[in-house]
Write a protein that holds these residues in place. Structure first.
Motif, PDB file in Angstrom:
ATOM      1  N   SER A   1       0.764  -1.252   0.000  1.00 39.36           N
ATOM      2  CA  SER A   1       0.000   0.000   0.000  1.00 39.36           C
ATOM      3  C   SER A   1       0.794   1.301   0.000  1.00 39.36           C
ATOM      4  O   SER A   1       0.309   2.295  -0.551  1.00 39.36           O
ATOM      5  N   PRO A   2       1.983   1.386   0.635  1.00 36.63           N
ATOM      6  CA  PRO A   2       2.665   2.685   0.734  1.00 36.63           C
ATOM      7  C   PRO A   2       2.854   3.401  -0.598  1.00 36.63           C
ATOM      8  O   PRO A   2       2.692   4.624  -0.674  1.00 36.63           O
ATOM      9  N   ALA A   3       3.194   2.648  -1.645  1.00 36.16           N
ATOM     10  CA  ALA A   3       3.455   3.285  -2.945  1.00 36.16           C
ATOM     11  C   ALA A   3       2.225   3.999  -3.491  1.00 36.16           C
ATOM     12  O   ALA A   3       2.341   5.055  -4.129  1.00 36.16           O
ATOM     13  N   ILE A   4       1.059   3.430  -3.235  1.00 35.39           N
ATOM     14  CA  ILE A   4      -0.176   4.045  -3.717  1.00 35.39           C
ATOM     15  C   ILE A   4      -0.389   5.386  -3.018  1.00 35.39           C
ATOM     16  O   ILE A   4      -0.704   6.393  -3.645  1.00 35.39           O
ATOM     17  N   PHE A   5      -0.192   5.411  -1.694  1.00 38.04           N
ATOM     18  CA  PHE A   5      -0.352   6.647  -0.935  1.00 38.04           C
ATOM     19  C   PHE A   5       0.661   7.704  -1.367  1.00 38.04           C
ATOM     20  O   PHE A   5       0.312   8.871  -1.559  1.00 38.04           O
ATOM     21  N   ILE A   6       1.919   7.288  -1.534  1.00 40.27           N
ATOM     22  CA  ILE A   6       2.969   8.228  -1.925  1.00 40.27           C
ATOM     23  C   ILE A   6       2.681   8.820  -3.301  1.00 40.27           C
ATOM     24  O   ILE A   6       2.850  10.027  -3.531  1.00 40.27           O
ATOM     25  N   SER A   7       2.229   7.994  -4.234  1.00 45.73           N
ATOM     26  CA  SER A   7       1.937   8.465  -5.585  1.00 45.73           C
ATOM     27  C   SER A   7       0.784   9.456  -5.593  1.00 45.73           C
ATOM     28  O   SER A   7       0.814  10.473  -6.303  1.00 45.73           O
ATOM     29  N   ILE A   8      -0.240   9.164  -4.801  1.00 44.11           N
ATOM     30  CA  ILE A   8      -1.362  10.096  -4.684  1.00 44.11           C
ATOM     31  C   ILE A   8      -0.898  11.413  -4.078  1.00 44.11           C
ATOM     32  O   ILE A   8      -1.282  12.504  -4.526  1.00 44.11           O
ATOM     33  N   LEU A   9      -0.035  11.335  -3.067  1.00 40.87           N
ATOM     34  CA  LEU A   9       0.479  12.536  -2.423  1.00 40.87           C
ATOM     35  C   LEU A   9       1.288  13.379  -3.409  1.00 40.87           C
ATOM     36  O   LEU A   9       1.144  14.608  -3.454  1.00 40.87           O
ATOM     37  N   MET A  10       2.122  12.726  -4.211  1.00 40.71           N
ATOM     38  CA  MET A  10       2.917  13.459  -5.195  1.00 40.71           C
ATOM     39  C   MET A  10       2.021  14.174  -6.194  1.00 40.71           C
ATOM     40  O   MET A  10       2.288  15.330  -6.569  1.00 40.71           O
ATOM     41  N   LEU A  11       0.948  13.527  -6.622  1.00 42.12           N
ATOM     42  CA  LEU A  11       0.031  14.157  -7.568  1.00 42.12           C
ATOM     43  C   LEU A  11      -0.670  15.356  -6.945  1.00 42.12           C
ATOM     44  O   LEU A  11      -0.859  16.388  -7.588  1.00 42.12           O
ATOM     45  N   ARG A  12      -1.024  15.242  -5.674  1.00 50.29           N
ATOM     46  CA  ARG A  12      -1.657  16.365  -4.977  1.00 50.29           C
ATOM     47  C   ARG A  12      -0.711  17.564  -4.908  1.00 50.29           C
ATOM     48  O   ARG A  12      -1.125  18.707  -5.080  1.00 50.29           O
ATOM     49  N   ILE A  13       0.559  17.288  -4.657  1.00 48.16           N
ATOM     50  CA  ILE A  13       1.554  18.366  -4.584  1.00 48.16           C
ATOM     51  C   ILE A  13       1.687  19.059  -5.939  1.00 48.16           C
ATOM     52  O   ILE A  13       1.727  20.292  -6.023  1.00 48.16           O
ATOM     53  N   VAL A  14       1.731  18.261  -7.004  1.00 47.96           N
ATOM     54  CA  VAL A  14       1.843  18.821  -8.351  1.00 47.96           C
ATOM     55  C   VAL A  14       0.617  19.657  -8.686  1.00 47.96           C
ATOM     56  O   VAL A  14       0.726  20.772  -9.211  1.00 47.96           O
ATOM     57  N   LYS A  15      -0.559  19.155  -8.367  1.00 49.36           N
ATOM     58  CA  LYS A  15      -1.791  19.885  -8.670  1.00 49.36           C
ATOM     59  C   LYS A  15      -1.881  21.174  -7.862  1.00 49.36           C
ATOM     60  O   LYS A  15      -2.389  22.185  -8.341  1.00 49.36           O
ATOM     61  N   ARG A  16      -1.392  21.123  -6.634  1.00 45.68           N
ATOM     62  CA  ARG A  16      -1.420  22.328  -5.803  1.00 45.68           C
ATOM     63  C   ARG A  16      -0.523  23.397  -6.411  1.00 45.68           C
ATOM     64  O   ARG A  16      -0.856  24.582  -6.422  1.00 45.68           O
ATOM     65  N   LYS A  17       0.628  22.968  -6.930  1.00 45.76           N
ATOM     66  CA  LYS A  17       1.535  23.920  -7.578  1.00 45.76           C
ATOM     67  C   LYS A  17       0.906  24.514  -8.832  1.00 45.76           C
ATOM     68  O   LYS A  17       1.164  25.654  -9.199  1.00 45.76           O
ATOM     69  N   GLU A  18       0.085  23.704  -9.492  1.00 48.38           N
ATOM     70  CA  GLU A  18      -0.575  24.168 -10.715  1.00 48.38           C
ATOM     71  C   GLU A  18      -1.902  24.863 -10.424  1.00 48.38           C
ATOM     72  O   GLU A  18      -2.636  25.214 -11.341  1.00 48.38           O
ATOM     73  N   ASN A  19      -2.214  25.000  -9.135  1.00 45.96           N
ATOM     74  CA  ASN A  19      -3.471  25.634  -8.699  1.00 45.96           C
ATOM     75  C   ASN A  19      -4.702  24.941  -9.270  1.00 45.96           C
ATOM     76  O   ASN A  19      -5.683  25.584  -9.663  1.00 45.96           O
ATOM     77  N   VAL A  20      -4.604  23.616  -9.338  1.00 53.98           N
ATOM     78  CA  VAL A  20      -5.723  22.815  -9.813  1.00 53.98           C
ATOM     79  C   VAL A  20      -6.337  22.099  -8.615  1.00 53.98           C
ATOM     80  O   VAL A  20      -5.635  21.470  -7.847  1.00 53.98           O
ATOM     81  N   GLU A  21      -7.649  22.227  -8.481  1.00 51.55           N
ATOM     82  CA  GLU A  21      -8.326  21.599  -7.347  1.00 51.55           C
ATOM     83  C   GLU A  21      -8.224  20.082  -7.440  1.00 51.55           C
ATOM     84  O   GLU A  21      -8.509  19.478  -8.462  1.00 51.55           O
ATOM     85  N   SER A  22      -7.792  19.441  -6.346  1.00 52.22           N
ATOM     86  CA  SER A  22      -7.653  17.989  -6.336  1.00 52.22           C
ATOM     87  C   SER A  22      -9.013  17.321  -6.282  1.00 52.22           C
ATOM     88  O   SER A  22      -9.914  17.765  -5.584  1.00 52.22           O
ATOM     89  N   ARG A  23      -9.145  16.256  -7.045  1.00 52.28           N
ATOM     90  CA  ARG A  23     -10.392  15.493  -7.065  1.00 52.28           C
ATOM     91  C   ARG A  23     -10.226  14.158  -6.337  1.00 52.28           C
ATOM     92  O   ARG A  23     -11.020  13.240  -6.494  1.00 52.28           O
ATOM     93  N   LEU A  24      -9.133  14.041  -5.567  1.00 56.30           N
ATOM     94  CA  LEU A  24      -8.867  12.785  -4.887  1.00 56.30           C
ATOM     95  C   LEU A  24      -9.622  12.731  -3.566  1.00 56.30           C
ATOM     96  O   LEU A  24      -9.747  13.716  -2.873  1.00 56.30           O
ATOM     97  N   HIS A  25     -10.101  11.562  -3.217  1.00 52.66           N
ATOM     98  CA  HIS A  25     -10.885  11.368  -2.008  1.00 52.66           C
ATOM     99  C   HIS A  25     -10.197  10.339  -1.120  1.00 52.66           C
ATOM    100  O   HIS A  25     -10.080   9.172  -1.479  1.00 52.66           O
ATOM    101  N   TYR A  26      -9.738  10.768   0.042  1.00 56.33           N
ATOM    102  CA  TYR A  26      -8.963   9.884   0.892  1.00 56.33           C
ATOM    103  C   TYR A  26      -9.779   8.725   1.447  1.00 56.33           C
ATOM    104  O   TYR A  26      -9.261   7.647   1.679  1.00 56.33           O
ATOM    105  N   LYS A  27     -11.074   8.927   1.681  1.00 58.93           N
ATOM    106  CA  LYS A  27     -11.888   7.828   2.190  1.00 58.93           C
ATOM    107  C   LYS A  27     -11.908   6.671   1.189  1.00 58.93           C
ATOM    108  O   LYS A  27     -11.720   5.515   1.548  1.00 58.93           O
ATOM    109  N   GLU A  28     -12.131   7.011  -0.096  1.00 55.71           N
ATOM    110  CA  GLU A  28     -12.138   5.973  -1.116  1.00 55.71           C
ATOM    111  C   GLU A  28     -10.753   5.368  -1.292  1.00 55.71           C
ATOM    112  O   GLU A  28     -10.606   4.175  -1.540  1.00 55.71           O
TER     113      GLU A  28
END
Length: 327
Positions: free
Chosen positions: A143-170
């Motif tokens: 599981s760790p790789a999945i969490f890390i990859s999602i986190l990296m995408l969130r960081i990239v989207k934040r830099k691009e000022n794009v609202e994240s559509r990821l849902h941590y519960k799911e």
């Protein structure tokens, strides 16, 4: 080099590997050979139960030693750093977009159960022992790789000022409570609670027919890999070489770390194989949920049609020789 050649030829003469090749060739020849999907899923469930139960029983036998705890820490570390390295190579060197880089990184940071099982079979063929607690390391690295990859995408989207559509519960439900992980951890707990006596009871089902059932499963996997050979054009030259070279890089990192913590050669090989493999079961399910924009013909083709065949045919003996070199 001579030892590597001997191990490679030995692996290629394995009935399990030969049936994988047969399935691949049968698909290329447009044969109507087919294994029902329900049976293929049943085989996957069998392997998860078998290795989980055996791992739990072995941990009960050895106890929660310092080696087991240290190995768990290393497993989490590897599952976290491999996707970061993979993302850097894909995005910065290969110029792959951020979403697909994160999706592919999640697969290469996660693990392949069947590659792990094939490595166990390889160790058995050359009579090299391994510790049962390595099954637990496999579960920890899922599981760790999945969490890390999602986190990296969130960081990239934040830099691009794009609202994240990821849902941590799911995300948590899809990765931590995925059917394969629940079954694996559940089987481990049952094996741990049952101990040696429980292992003796189920041995005729989980031990004796294991290699025969693995042969049937690899036949089906060869057919599945053959069906995706046509997607190589979509993957591209860079991603093709990534699917072969990145497992070796990850394997070197794992081989060194496992040597530093003092694992025996069999356990070092299994750690190396886990780090060098790519998921094609748990990670694709999570990525489809969390990164719907990612291209499946990239990450599924790479993990299943490139890295998986490379590892089970050539990679495992290469990693074994690598582990022997690091002394």
């Amino acid at each position: 080099m001579q030892e590597l050649l001997i191990n490679s030829l030995s692996n290629l003469s394995s009935p399990m590997i030969l049936f994988f090749i047969l399935g691949f060739i049968a698909t290329m020849l447009k044969s109507d050979l087919e294994i029902p999907e329900a049976i293929a899923k049943g085989l996957a469930i069998y392997f998860i139960m078998a290795i989980g139960f055996k791992g739990g029983a072995e941990i009960a036998k050895s106890g929660l030693t310092n080696v087991v705890i240290t190995s768990a820490i290393i497993a989490i570390l590897l599952g976290s750093i491999i996707p970061v390295i993979s993302y850097f190579v894909l995005n910065k060197i290969g110029k792959i977009d951020a979403i697909n880089s994160c999706a592919i990184a999640a697969h290469y940071g996660s693990i392949s159960v069947v590659t792990f099982v094939t490595a166990i079979s390889f160790l058995g063929s050359i009579e090299v022992p391994y510790s049962g607690f390595m099954v637990g390391m496999m579960a920890i690295m899922e599981s760790p790789a999945i969490f890390i990859s999602i986190l990296m995408l969130r960081i990239v989207k934040r830099k691009e000022n794009v609202e994240s559509r990821l849902h941590y519960k799911e995300l948590i439900k899809g990765s931590l409570f995925n059917a394969s992980i629940v079954l694996l951890f559940g089987s481990m707990l049952i094996g741990y609670y049952s101990g040696s006596e429980g292992m003796e009871i189920v041995s005729p089902f989980f031990v004796t027919p294991f290699n025969g059932i693995l042969t049937l499963f690899l036949l089906e996997m060869g057919m599945l890999a053959g069906k995706r050979i046509g997607e190589f054009k979509a993957v591209g030259i860079f991603l093709f070489f990534f699917g072969i070279s990145m497992p070796v890089i990850n394997g070197v990192i794992a081989a060194v770390l496992s040597f530093i913590i003092g694992l025996d050669i069999g356990d070092r090989l299994l750690f190396t194989v886990l780090s060098a493999s790519a998921s094609y079961i748990v990670a694709p399910a999570a990525i489809r949920l969390e990164m719907p924009q990612a291209n499946p013909s990239y990450y599924i083709t790479m993990s299943l049609a490139i890295t998986f065949p490379f590892n089970i045919i050539f990679g495992i003996p290469v990693y074994y020789s690598l582990c022997n070199l690091i002394q």
